[in-house]
Design a protein around this motif. Structure first.
Motif, PDB file in Angstrom:
ATOM      1  N   ASP A  27     -27.278 102.646 -43.259  1.00 54.58           N
ATOM      2  CA  ASP A  27     -27.933 103.210 -44.440  1.00 54.58           C
ATOM      3  C   ASP A  27     -29.311 103.718 -44.016  1.00 54.58           C
ATOM      4  O   ASP A  27     -30.272 102.942 -43.926  1.00 54.58           O
ATOM      5  CB  ASP A  27     -28.053 102.137 -45.524  1.00 54.58           C
ATOM      6  CG  ASP A  27     -28.517 102.709 -46.859  1.00 54.58           C
ATOM      7  OD1 ASP A  27     -29.259 103.707 -46.844  1.00 54.58           O
ATOM      8  OD2 ASP A  27     -28.147 102.148 -47.901  1.00 54.58           O
ATOM      9  N   ILE A  28     -29.400 105.005 -43.732  1.00 60.15           N
ATOM     10  CA  ILE A  28     -30.636 105.578 -43.204  1.00 60.15           C
ATOM     11  C   ILE A  28     -31.771 105.493 -44.227  1.00 60.15           C
ATOM     12  O   ILE A  28     -32.923 105.195 -43.882  1.00 60.15           O
ATOM     13  CB  ILE A  28     -30.412 107.033 -42.762  1.00 60.15           C
ATOM     14  CG1 ILE A  28     -29.379 107.074 -41.622  1.00 60.15           C
ATOM     15  CG2 ILE A  28     -31.723 107.665 -42.300  1.00 60.15           C
ATOM     16  CD1 ILE A  28     -29.023 108.474 -41.168  1.00 60.15           C
ATOM     17  N   ASP A  29     -31.464 105.738 -45.497  1.00 62.82           N
ATOM     18  CA  ASP A  29     -32.502 105.659 -46.533  1.00 62.82           C
ATOM     19  C   ASP A  29     -33.063 104.240 -46.631  1.00 62.82           C
ATOM     20  O   ASP A  29     -34.280 104.050 -46.756  1.00 62.82           O
ATOM     21  CB  ASP A  29     -31.932 106.087 -47.887  1.00 62.82           C
ATOM     22  CG  ASP A  29     -31.623 107.577 -47.942  1.00 62.82           C
ATOM     23  OD1 ASP A  29     -32.243 108.333 -47.166  1.00 62.82           O
ATOM     24  OD2 ASP A  29     -30.762 107.978 -48.739  1.00 62.82           O
ATOM     25  N   LYS A  30     -32.182 103.261 -46.565  1.00 60.05           N
ATOM     26  CA  LYS A  30     -32.624 101.864 -46.622  1.00 60.05           C
ATOM     27  C   LYS A  30     -33.442 101.519 -45.386  1.00 60.05           C
ATOM     28  O   LYS A  30     -34.439 100.795 -45.466  1.00 60.05           O
ATOM     29  CB  LYS A  30     -31.413 100.935 -46.733  1.00 60.05           C
ATOM     30  CG  LYS A  30     -31.775  99.470 -46.892  1.00 60.05           C
ATOM     31  CD  LYS A  30     -30.523  98.619 -47.066  1.00 60.05           C
ATOM     32  CE  LYS A  30     -30.884  97.153 -47.236  1.00 60.05           C
ATOM     33  NZ  LYS A  30     -29.664  96.305 -47.394  1.00 60.05           N
ATOM     34  N   LYS A  32     -35.332 103.573 -43.590  1.00 64.70           N
ATOM     35  CA  LYS A  32     -36.663 104.176 -43.703  1.00 64.70           C
ATOM     36  C   LYS A  32     -37.524 103.439 -44.727  1.00 64.70           C
ATOM     37  O   LYS A  32     -38.734 103.267 -44.533  1.00 64.70           O
ATOM     38  CB  LYS A  32     -36.525 105.648 -44.081  1.00 64.70           C
ATOM     39  CG  LYS A  32     -35.926 106.510 -42.974  1.00 64.70           C
ATOM     40  CD  LYS A  32     -35.808 107.961 -43.398  1.00 64.70           C
ATOM     41  CE  LYS A  32     -35.263 108.826 -42.265  1.00 64.70           C
ATOM     42  NZ  LYS A  32     -35.122 110.251 -42.671  1.00 64.70           N
ATOM     43  N   LYS A  33     -36.891 102.988 -45.802  1.00 68.80           N
ATOM     44  CA  LYS A  33     -37.624 102.281 -46.852  1.00 68.80           C
ATOM     45  C   LYS A  33     -38.151 100.941 -46.357  1.00 68.80           C
ATOM     46  O   LYS A  33     -39.243 100.505 -46.745  1.00 68.80           O
ATOM     47  CB  LYS A  33     -36.711 102.069 -48.061  1.00 68.80           C
ATOM     48  CG  LYS A  33     -37.381 101.371 -49.228  1.00 68.80           C
ATOM     49  CD  LYS A  33     -36.422 101.214 -50.396  1.00 68.80           C
ATOM     50  CE  LYS A  33     -37.088 100.499 -51.559  1.00 68.80           C
ATOM     51  NZ  LYS A  33     -36.146 100.328 -52.710  1.00 68.80           N
ATOM     52  N   ASN A  34     -37.386 100.293 -45.492  1.00 68.45           N
ATOM     53  CA  ASN A  34     -37.756  98.954 -45.028  1.00 68.45           C
ATOM     54  C   ASN A  34     -38.381  98.947 -43.633  1.00 68.45           C
ATOM     55  O   ASN A  34     -38.622  97.877 -43.079  1.00 68.45           O
ATOM     56  CB  ASN A  34     -36.516  98.051 -45.028  1.00 68.45           C
ATOM     57  CG  ASN A  34     -36.034  97.725 -46.421  1.00 68.45           C
ATOM     58  OD1 ASN A  34     -36.544  96.835 -47.092  1.00 68.45           O
ATOM     59  ND2 ASN A  34     -35.036  98.479 -46.880  1.00 68.45           N
ATOM     60  N   TRP A  35     -38.621 100.132 -43.081  1.00 70.96           N
ATOM     61  CA  TRP A  35     -39.195 100.200 -41.738  1.00 70.96           C
ATOM     62  C   TRP A  35     -40.581  99.565 -41.714  1.00 70.96           C
ATOM     63  O   TRP A  35     -41.419  99.807 -42.585  1.00 70.96           O
ATOM     64  CB  TRP A  35     -39.300 101.653 -41.289  1.00 70.96           C
ATOM     65  CG  TRP A  35     -39.726 101.808 -39.853  1.00 70.96           C
ATOM     66  CD1 TRP A  35     -38.921 101.922 -38.765  1.00 70.96           C
ATOM     67  CD2 TRP A  35     -41.070 101.866 -39.359  1.00 70.96           C
ATOM     68  NE1 TRP A  35     -39.668 102.049 -37.618  1.00 70.96           N
ATOM     69  CE2 TRP A  35     -41.001 102.014 -37.952  1.00 70.96           C
ATOM     70  CE3 TRP A  35     -42.326 101.796 -39.959  1.00 70.96           C
ATOM     71  CZ2 TRP A  35     -42.127 102.103 -37.146  1.00 70.96           C
ATOM     72  CZ3 TRP A  35     -43.458 101.872 -39.160  1.00 70.96           C
ATOM     73  CH2 TRP A  35     -43.348 102.033 -37.773  1.00 70.96           C
ATOM     74  N   GLU A  54     -34.806 102.860 -34.607  1.00 66.26           N
ATOM     75  CA  GLU A  54     -34.499 104.280 -34.414  1.00 66.26           C
ATOM     76  C   GLU A  54     -34.726 104.643 -32.957  1.00 66.26           C
ATOM     77  O   GLU A  54     -35.706 104.221 -32.341  1.00 66.26           O
ATOM     78  CB  GLU A  54     -35.367 105.145 -35.318  1.00 66.26           C
ATOM     79  CG  GLU A  54     -34.946 106.611 -35.333  1.00 66.26           C
ATOM     80  CD  GLU A  54     -35.625 107.406 -36.433  1.00 66.26           C
ATOM     81  OE1 GLU A  54     -35.212 108.558 -36.666  1.00 66.26           O
ATOM     82  OE2 GLU A  54     -36.560 106.870 -37.065  1.00 66.26           O
ATOM     83  N   ASP A  80     -26.601 110.930 -37.665  1.00 65.99           N
ATOM     84  CA  ASP A  80     -26.184 111.052 -39.064  1.00 65.99           C
ATOM     85  C   ASP A  80     -25.813 109.702 -39.672  1.00 65.99           C
ATOM     86  O   ASP A  80     -25.440 109.618 -40.843  1.00 65.99           O
ATOM     87  CB  ASP A  80     -25.011 112.025 -39.196  1.00 65.99           C
ATOM     88  CG  ASP A  80     -23.753 111.548 -38.470  1.00 65.99           C
ATOM     89  OD1 ASP A  80     -23.787 110.462 -37.851  1.00 65.99           O
ATOM     90  OD2 ASP A  80     -22.736 112.271 -38.521  1.00 65.99           O
ATOM     91  N   GLY A  81     -25.903 108.631 -38.867  1.00 65.71           N
ATOM     92  CA  GLY A  81     -25.638 107.292 -39.370  1.00 65.71           C
ATOM     93  C   GLY A  81     -24.256 106.755 -39.074  1.00 65.71           C
ATOM     94  O   GLY A  81     -23.986 105.573 -39.302  1.00 65.71           O
TER      95      GLY A  81
END
Length: 202
Positions: A27-30, A32-35, A54, A80-81
């Protein structure tokens, strides 16, 4: 001293790697949100700990299963995940079956990592550590340090079938058979013949 192979049932219980029937994605969005501080870090309700990073090629993921499991899962993902590869790891040794996937999720490589071992499998190494009082197989105590890093480093040399085991802390131990031929910082150090189970150095 010699150690003999554990029962096949014991190994079967620990080694539960199987193919992914459905394409796995990160989950790429997750992510980035939790990075934070170089990666994304999660803990699941069952105690599983997940680390995601990453890279230039996509993403890396380490899944540490809750004790008393001594296996971790190492996954890589395309940009792309989509899942690129999946490997089960015992300390620093690949075990079970590893898989590689193309960009649409088709398996392009499948390898039985256990075929590289002699008579002594990773389950036998666990038994040795338990008998030497470095590890509690029932609770997993001794496997991780307080900071979550591995307390025990284990390697296997496919050329000479030699297992090397050392603690991650302690006095300096020197051996030509260490992974890089250098001095190792270690409270304990063993070299074990992967065919006979004989402890060659301790």
């Amino acid at each position: 001293m010699f150690f003999h192979s554990c029962s096949g049932q014991n190994e079967k219980e620990i080694n539960t790697t199987k193919k992914n029937e459905k394409m796995k994605k990160i989950d790429i969005d997750k992510f980035k949100k939790n990075w934070s501080k170089g990666g994304a870090f999660f803990s699941l309700s069952d105690g599983t700990k997940i680390e995601q990073y990453e890279t230039d090629d996509g993403f890396d993921e380490i899944i540490k299963k809750p004790l008393p499991s001594f296996l971790s899962e190492y996954n890589t993902y395309y940009k792309d995940g989509n899942l690129k590869s999946s490997t089960i790891v015992f300390s620093e040794v690949s075990v079970g079956k590893s898989f590689e996937y193309n960009k649409v999720g088709k398996i392009i490589s499948e390898k039985n990592e256990d075929l590289k071992f002699g008579k002594i499998k990773y389950t036998d190494i666990l038994k040795i550590l338990n008998e030497k009082n470095h590890l509690d197989l029932k609770t997993g105590k001794g496997w991780y340090k307080d900071n979550g890093d591995l307390a025990i480093s284990i390697n296997f040399n496919e050329t000479n079938y030699l297992w090397t085991i050392r603690s991650s802390e302690g006095i300096i131990t020197y051996s030509k058979n260490s992974p890089a031929g250098q001095g190792l910082k270690s409270n304990f150090y063993y070299e074990i013949d992967g065919n006979s189970g004989k402890i060659l150095k301790e």
